[in-house]
Design a protein around this motif. Structure first.
Motif, PDB file in Angstrom:
ATOM      1  N   ASP A 413       0.880  -1.179   0.000  1.00  0.00           N
ATOM      2  CA  ASP A 413       0.000   0.000   0.000  1.00  0.00           C
ATOM      3  C   ASP A 413       0.912   1.223   0.000  1.00  0.00           C
ATOM      4  O   ASP A 413       1.470   1.582   1.026  1.00  0.00           O
ATOM      5  CB  ASP A 413      -0.887  -0.059   1.254  1.00  0.00           C
ATOM      6  CG  ASP A 413      -1.728   1.190   1.449  1.00  0.00           C
ATOM      7  OD1 ASP A 413      -1.681   2.104   0.600  1.00  0.00           O
ATOM      8  OD2 ASP A 413      -2.432   1.265   2.481  1.00  0.00           O
ATOM      9  N   THR A 414       1.066   1.821  -1.172  1.00  0.00           N
ATOM     10  CA  THR A 414       2.093   2.852  -1.359  1.00  0.00           C
ATOM     11  C   THR A 414       1.485   4.246  -1.225  1.00  0.00           C
ATOM     12  O   THR A 414       0.637   4.637  -2.015  1.00  0.00           O
ATOM     13  CB  THR A 414       2.716   2.725  -2.760  1.00  0.00           C
ATOM     14  OG1 THR A 414       1.684   2.920  -3.740  1.00  0.00           O
ATOM     15  CG2 THR A 414       3.331   1.346  -2.973  1.00  0.00           C
ATOM     16  N   THR A 418       1.713  13.385  -6.410  1.00  0.00           N
ATOM     17  CA  THR A 418       2.296  13.940  -7.637  1.00  0.00           C
ATOM     18  C   THR A 418       3.608  14.654  -7.292  1.00  0.00           C
ATOM     19  O   THR A 418       4.605  14.547  -8.007  1.00  0.00           O
ATOM     20  CB  THR A 418       1.303  14.942  -8.267  1.00  0.00           C
ATOM     21  OG1 THR A 418       0.048  14.293  -8.432  1.00  0.00           O
ATOM     22  CG2 THR A 418       1.802  15.435  -9.610  1.00  0.00           C
ATOM     23  N   ASP A 502      -1.784  15.931   3.996  1.00  0.00           N
ATOM     24  CA  ASP A 502      -2.485  14.756   4.530  1.00  0.00           C
ATOM     25  C   ASP A 502      -2.428  14.725   6.055  1.00  0.00           C
ATOM     26  O   ASP A 502      -1.455  15.174   6.666  1.00  0.00           O
ATOM     27  CB  ASP A 502      -1.833  13.461   4.015  1.00  0.00           C
ATOM     28  CG  ASP A 502      -2.303  13.112   2.616  1.00  0.00           C
ATOM     29  OD1 ASP A 502      -3.506  13.239   2.350  1.00  0.00           O
ATOM     30  OD2 ASP A 502      -1.466  12.724   1.789  1.00  0.00           O
ATOM     31  N   ARG A 517      -6.871  13.799   3.197  1.00  0.00           N
ATOM     32  CA  ARG A 517      -6.472  15.205   3.062  1.00  0.00           C
ATOM     33  C   ARG A 517      -7.055  16.036   4.201  1.00  0.00           C
ATOM     34  O   ARG A 517      -8.204  15.829   4.604  1.00  0.00           O
ATOM     35  CB  ARG A 517      -6.977  15.772   1.735  1.00  0.00           C
ATOM     36  CG  ARG A 517      -6.477  15.055   0.499  1.00  0.00           C
ATOM     37  CD  ARG A 517      -5.035  15.225   0.202  1.00  0.00           C
ATOM     38  NE  ARG A 517      -4.609  16.589   0.048  1.00  0.00           N
ATOM     39  CZ  ARG A 517      -3.456  16.945  -0.537  1.00  0.00           C
ATOM     40  NH1 ARG A 517      -2.632  16.018  -1.045  1.00  0.00           N
ATOM     41  NH2 ARG A 517      -3.116  18.200  -0.626  1.00  0.00           N
ATOM     42  N   ARG A 528      -7.241  13.654  -7.505  1.00  0.00           N
ATOM     43  CA  ARG A 528      -7.303  14.855  -6.686  1.00  0.00           C
ATOM     44  C   ARG A 528      -8.136  15.927  -7.326  1.00  0.00           C
ATOM     45  O   ARG A 528      -7.983  16.235  -8.492  1.00  0.00           O
ATOM     46  CB  ARG A 528      -5.889  15.404  -6.568  1.00  0.00           C
ATOM     47  CG  ARG A 528      -5.272  15.045  -5.300  1.00  0.00           C
ATOM     48  CD  ARG A 528      -3.823  15.221  -5.440  1.00  0.00           C
ATOM     49  NE  ARG A 528      -3.459  16.612  -5.212  1.00  0.00           N
ATOM     50  CZ  ARG A 528      -2.202  16.962  -4.960  1.00  0.00           C
ATOM     51  NH1 ARG A 528      -1.256  16.050  -4.928  1.00  0.00           N
ATOM     52  NH2 ARG A 528      -1.912  18.209  -4.743  1.00  0.00           N
TER      53      ARG A 528
HETATM   54  O1  PRX Z   1      -4.195  11.992   0.135  1.00  0.00           O
HETATM   55  C1  PRX Z   1      -3.133  11.218  -0.371  1.00  0.00           C
HETATM   56  C2  PRX Z   1      -3.686  10.237  -1.376  1.00  0.00           C
HETATM   57  O2  PRX Z   1      -3.539  10.847  -2.646  1.00  0.00           O
HETATM   58  C3  PRX Z   1      -2.916  12.129  -2.506  1.00  0.00           C
HETATM   59  C4  PRX Z   1      -1.999  12.388  -3.667  1.00  0.00           C
HETATM   60  O3  PRX Z   1      -2.744  12.394  -4.846  1.00  0.00           O
HETATM   61  P1  PRX Z   1      -2.001  12.489  -6.246  1.00  0.00           P
HETATM   62  O4  PRX Z   1      -1.029  13.594  -6.226  1.00  0.00           O
HETATM   63  O5  PRX Z   1      -3.055  12.521  -7.276  1.00  0.00           O
HETATM   64  O6  PRX Z   1      -1.181  11.167  -6.349  1.00  0.00           O
HETATM   65  C5  PRX Z   1      -1.856   9.942  -6.315  1.00  0.00           C
HETATM   66  C6  PRX Z   1      -0.938   8.820  -6.697  1.00  0.00           C
HETATM   67  C7  PRX Z   1       0.350   8.769  -5.977  1.00  0.00           C
HETATM   68  C8  PRX Z   1      -2.198  12.059  -1.195  1.00  0.00           C
HETATM   69  O7  PRX Z   1      -1.949  13.334  -0.678  1.00  0.00           O
HETATM   70  N1  PRX Z   1      -2.965   8.952  -1.369  1.00  0.00           N
HETATM   71  C9  PRX Z   1      -2.128   8.484  -2.314  1.00  0.00           C
HETATM   72  N2  PRX Z   1      -1.726   7.240  -2.014  1.00  0.00           N
HETATM   73  C10 PRX Z   1      -2.302   6.908  -0.847  1.00  0.00           C
HETATM   74  C11 PRX Z   1      -3.089   8.003  -0.432  1.00  0.00           C
HETATM   75  N3  PRX Z   1      -3.767   7.988   0.724  1.00  0.00           N
HETATM   76  C12 PRX Z   1      -3.682   6.882   1.489  1.00  0.00           C
HETATM   77  N4  PRX Z   1      -2.965   5.789   1.155  1.00  0.00           N
HETATM   78  C13 PRX Z   1      -2.272   5.745   0.006  1.00  0.00           C
HETATM   79  N5  PRX Z   1      -1.595   4.653  -0.318  1.00  0.00           N
END
Ligand code: PRX
Length: 649
Positions: A413-414, A418, A502, A517, A528
């Protein structure tokens, strides 16, 4: 939070690149001796000229700068393509699985990919594209999307990929912001059997912004308008292009790409990533997180990241990292439920996928359809599962683990963004015992902390805003065209630290649990969306005088969009208007911004100074109305009664 703990399976502990002892040792070194650690890790990249300084970074306002591998020269496509030619030129790099399974699969070897990237790079050059120029890419999930991105990187042009689900307006805004005068697109995209009018969208965007060249790939053969002098056909220009294109010499800190993402305020920001640090960071994280190495028979495992290239996951873990690591990967054009709910699992069987990486929203949607769609497929090839984009709830985690992975496959679970370029907090399959719903432990070189509202670092088990206190190589370097916004957005809330936006809990075992968030960004199906963006789309409608948008819980999307709309005095609040506003937002931004609920509100809860109290709006949208908190500071507390009475179910 779930209490379950899944230990590392013995065969993973034994055979993975990183076991638990190695994780601890490497992590400690990455913190105590960052320069030494990253000097070693950077050797995974072929540098044309070596760097002289590994890390030179400061998050302090007076001396704010982020530079990695300074002095180093490289080309990322030489790493993703050329260096593989001798050893794996005939290995398949991309297995393209079309939207409709009855269409032909395309298999593209490293040699073919190299040839097409070089050709397309020459096409771009012949159209006047030079190092540093911005190129907009608006393509569906076809190999040509990767080819276009890599062709830009080949010649040092900066790509800006715009997700093919965005509207003409959203596309025009992004073209304008980065002043790109070339757009690469297709006649139509295909998703779930439905055509998406990409070329028509580009035409509409070009009515708003001037573009010199549009290169169009024919995907469906649809009848589209061709503007002579501006539009050219992909196949025609490729036919005449030479496949000899030397890789441009790039500085480690030269820009690689811009990718627009939503923030709390204003228009989407152009997140800018540079070359050297991004290459090291993405390829390292991909290798360790997915334990990506040859199988016993010497063949590379088939890897499939189901993200679209329009998002950062597609940039880092479809295009750049897997190719740098010499992967064989599936690139999927379609959607999880077409032609039916077995599609993912059938693709896994068809191409013998060993590593699968997807977003919880897709899993939740499939989980709802019942286990049989999964269990009727074999999935014997699967060894490792990944999750990204949003918190994965323990029920979905359990289903993924038990039904999809037959209890055999660890789940990574990564957590990342962005802005971070690659995975920041994540289990490693051979090292980390899993807790469902927790992104678990930091990646090498990442220093996460949880702070209180005043920015004091909290020790031990705690919760609060998540910050990262030191730089890592894949960090974004600026907001394109607005460096001050970069600083203000990420480094001003808690001075000296990168603020993620976050919220997070850390438990007594040091595991991190992202709670979502805490700014005005909502995460809809792992995408997002800035509430401000949806609000400005709504108020652009003639009937609307004011709008406030918040997130609401949604079973499949994770979060849905809940909009409070105040209409003009002479407008009647009808169901027709509600439907019209939903359509309007889809047109203004794109289907991913479709409001899930619109509540007409004669007044919004505002303080005496006119600030909307979103806390109250969020609680009403979440149906958590028993304790709305202090409403006495509202200019007109009675608006809350109306909001409560008219809450949308
Ligand atoms: O809130 C977190 C959530 O996705 C946000 C980032 O979104 P974006 O820039 O579109 O990138 C998504 C792909 C990497 C973060 O601030 N998020 C992403 N991965 C997780 C997550 N929340 C919980 N667990 C995760 N594994």
């Amino acid at each position: 939070m779930s209490d379950a703990l899944f230990p590392v399976p013995a065969e993973w502990a034994e055979h993975a690149l990183i076991d638990s002892a190695t994780y601890l040792e490497k992590y400690q070194r990455s913190i105590d001796d960052a320069a030494g650690f990253w000097r070693d890790e950077a050797q995974r990249i072929d540098w044309i000229e070596p760097f002289h300084t590994v890390k030179d970074t400061s998050f302090d306002e007076a001396d704010f700068h982020i530079r990695w591998f300074e002095g180093g020269k490289l080309n990322i496509t030489a790493n993703a393509l050329d260096r593989h030619l001798e050893t794996r030129g005939d290995q398949v790099a991309i297995i393209w699985e079309p939207d409709n399974p009855s269409e032909t699969v395309r298999k593209i070897t490293y040699r073919e990919l190299h040839r097409d990237v070089c050709r397309f790079a020459n096409v771009l050059k012949s159209r006047g594209v030079k190092k540093g120029d911005r190129v907009t890419i608006y393509l569906p999930m076809v190999p040509e999307a990767a080819i276009s991105m890599l062709a830009c990187a080949r010649i040092g042009a900066v790509h800006s990929v715009v997700f093919a689900g965005f509207s003409p307006d959203a596309l025009a805004g992004r073209i304008e912001d980065c002043q790109s005068n070339i757009v690469i697109t297709a006649d139509e995209g295909l998703r779930g059997g439905k055509p998406i009018p990409l070329k028509a969208n580009v035409d509409a965007a070009c009515d708003k912004v001037a573009v010199e060249t549009v290169i169009m790939l024919r995907r469906t053969g649809a009848d589209v308008q061709i503007v002579s002098g501006r539009d050219v056909d992909w196949t025609e220009v490729m036919d005449g292009a030479s496949s000899d294109c030397p890789a441009e010499l790039m500085d480690a800190e030269d820009p690689l790409f811009i990718l627009y993402t939503s923030g709390s305020t204003g228009k989407p920001k152009g997140v800018l990533h540079t070359t050297g640090g991004y290459a090291v960071w993405t390829s390292m994280t991909h290798q360790y997180v997915f334990d990506y190495k040859p199988n016993a028979d010497g063949k590379m495992p088939v890897y499939w990241c189901a993200a679209d290239v329009g998002w950062v996951t597609g940039h880092s873990y479809v295009v750049y990292a897997p190719l740098i690591n010499g992967a064989t990967q599936v690139m999927f054009e379609g959607v999880p439920n077409f032609p039916d709910h077995s599609r993912f699992w059938e693709v896994i069987d068809k191409h013998q996928v060993e590593i699968f990486y997807a977003a919880p929203t897709a899993l939740r949607a499939l989980m709802r359809e019942g286990d049989e769609w999964v269990t009727k497929t074999s999935r014997k090839s699967l060894r490792l599962l990944g999750s990204v984009g949003e918190p994965i709830n323990p029920e979905a985690w359990d289903w993924y683990h038990r039904v999809v992975g037959d209890r055999r496959c660890p789940i990574v679970d990564t957590w990342w963004q962005t802005e971070t370029g690659g995975a920041m907090i994540t289990p490693l399959p051979g090292a980390t015992a899993l807790k469902p719903g927790s992104a678990s432990k930091p990646m090498f070189g990442v220093k996460p902390e949880i702070v209180d509202n005043d920015g004091n670092i909290q020790a031990g088990a705690t919760d609060g805003p998540l910050v990262i206190t030191d730089s890592w190589p894949g960090q974004m370097r600026t907001v394109y065209g607005d460096h001050d916004r970069f600083f203000q957005t990420y480094f001003n809330t808690f001075p000296g630290m990168y603020f993620t936006g976050d919220g997070c809990k850390r438990d007594e075992d040091g595991y991190y649990w992202i709670t979502g968030r805490i700014d005005d960004v909502i995460n809809v199906s792992g995408h997002r969306m800035g509430t401000a963006e949806v609000e400005s789309a709504l108020v652009a409608h003639d009937s609307v005088s004011e709008a406030a948008v918040v997130g609401m819980p949604h079973d499949i999307k994770g979060q849905g969009i809940y909009a409070y709309v105040t209409t003009n005095a002479d407008v009647e609040d009808t169901e027709d208007l509600r439907a019209e506003l939903v359509k309007w937002v889809r047109k203004e931004i794109g289907p991913i911004a479709t409001p899930d609920a619109i509540q007409f509100a004669p007044g919004l809860p505002k303080t005496r100074s006119g600030k909307i109290m979103r806390r109250i709006l969020r609680k009403i949208a979440e149906n958590d109305v028993s304790n709305l908190g202090d409403t006495s500071t509202l200019a007109d507390p009675s608006v809350v009664d109306d909001l409560l009475a008219n809450r949308k179910k």
